[in-house]
Write a protein that holds these residues in place. Structure first.
Motif, PDB file in Angstrom:
ATOM      1  N   GLN A  28     -10.861  -7.431 -33.283  1.00  0.00           N
ATOM      2  CA  GLN A  28     -10.264  -6.917 -34.501  1.00  0.00           C
ATOM      3  C   GLN A  28     -11.297  -6.894 -35.628  1.00  0.00           C
ATOM      4  OE1 GLN A  28      -8.322 -10.066 -33.602  1.00  0.00           O
ATOM      5  NE2 GLN A  28      -6.393  -9.239 -32.875  1.00  0.00           N
ATOM      6  N   SER A  29     -11.271  -5.837 -36.415  1.00  0.00           N
ATOM      7  CA  SER A  29     -12.129  -5.747 -37.592  1.00  0.00           C
ATOM      8  C   SER A  29     -11.429  -4.880 -38.623  1.00  0.00           C
ATOM      9  CB  SER A  29     -13.486  -5.134 -37.236  1.00  0.00           C
ATOM     10  OG  SER A  29     -13.338  -3.772 -36.900  1.00  0.00           O
ATOM     11  N   LYS A  30     -11.889  -4.968 -39.850  1.00  0.00           N
ATOM     12  CA  LYS A  30     -11.309  -4.144 -40.909  1.00  0.00           C
ATOM     13  C   LYS A  30     -11.543  -2.662 -40.609  1.00  0.00           C
ATOM     14  CE  LYS A  30     -11.044  -3.679 -45.898  1.00  0.00           C
ATOM     15  NZ  LYS A  30      -9.625  -3.428 -45.904  1.00  0.00           N
ATOM     16  N   PHE A  31     -12.729  -2.325 -40.125  1.00  0.00           N
ATOM     17  CA  PHE A  31     -13.021  -0.938 -39.768  1.00  0.00           C
ATOM     18  C   PHE A  31     -12.092  -0.450 -38.659  1.00  0.00           C
ATOM     19  CE2 PHE A  31     -15.225   2.156 -37.080  1.00  0.00           C
ATOM     20  CZ  PHE A  31     -15.418   3.168 -38.012  1.00  0.00           C
ATOM     21  N   ALA A  33      -9.107  -1.482 -37.957  1.00  0.00           N
ATOM     22  CA  ALA A  33      -7.753  -1.308 -38.496  1.00  0.00           C
ATOM     23  C   ALA A  33      -7.647   0.006 -39.272  1.00  0.00           C
ATOM     24  CB  ALA A  33      -7.399  -2.483 -39.395  1.00  0.00           C
ATOM     25  N   GLU A  34      -8.665   0.316 -40.072  1.00  0.00           N
ATOM     26  CA  GLU A  34      -8.654   1.566 -40.838  1.00  0.00           C
ATOM     27  C   GLU A  34      -8.737   2.783 -39.911  1.00  0.00           C
ATOM     28  OE1 GLU A  34      -8.026   1.830 -44.039  1.00  0.00           O
ATOM     29  OE2 GLU A  34      -7.928  -0.348 -44.205  1.00  0.00           O
ATOM     30  N   SER A  37      -5.406   3.370 -38.346  1.00  0.00           N
ATOM     31  CA  SER A  37      -4.481   4.001 -39.299  1.00  0.00           C
ATOM     32  C   SER A  37      -4.764   5.488 -39.433  1.00  0.00           C
ATOM     33  CB  SER A  37      -4.604   3.339 -40.671  1.00  0.00           C
ATOM     34  OG  SER A  37      -4.168   2.011 -40.602  1.00  0.00           O
TER      35      SER A  37
END
Length: 75
Positions: A28-31, A33-34, A37
């Protein structure tokens, strides 16, 4: 419409696997997740709106285009 509908069903299946695989490999990473989306928006907002437009709504000219855009934006 058959091939495009199958593509959306495939996108739904892959969406279900996406989160599970990311948790299994602890990736999991912020990138990520974006990006997920953005993929959701395209797969379940833009693609169905365009399919509806080219299938039936194009006969309404500008009204059909507006309806397809409202569908995509609402997604």
């Amino acid at each position: 419409m058959g091939l495009s509908g199958a593509g959306i069903v495939l996108a739904a299946v892959l969406e279900g696997l996406d989160g599970r695989v990311a948790r299994m490999i602890t990736g999991q990473s912020k990138f990520g997740a974006e990006l997920a989306s953005l993929a959701d928006f395209v797969n379940f907002g833009v693609a169905p709106g365009l399919i509806l437009y080219f299938w039936q709504l194009h006969e309404l000219n500008n009204g059909g285009w507006i309806a397809a855009m409202v569908f995509a934006i609402s997604g």
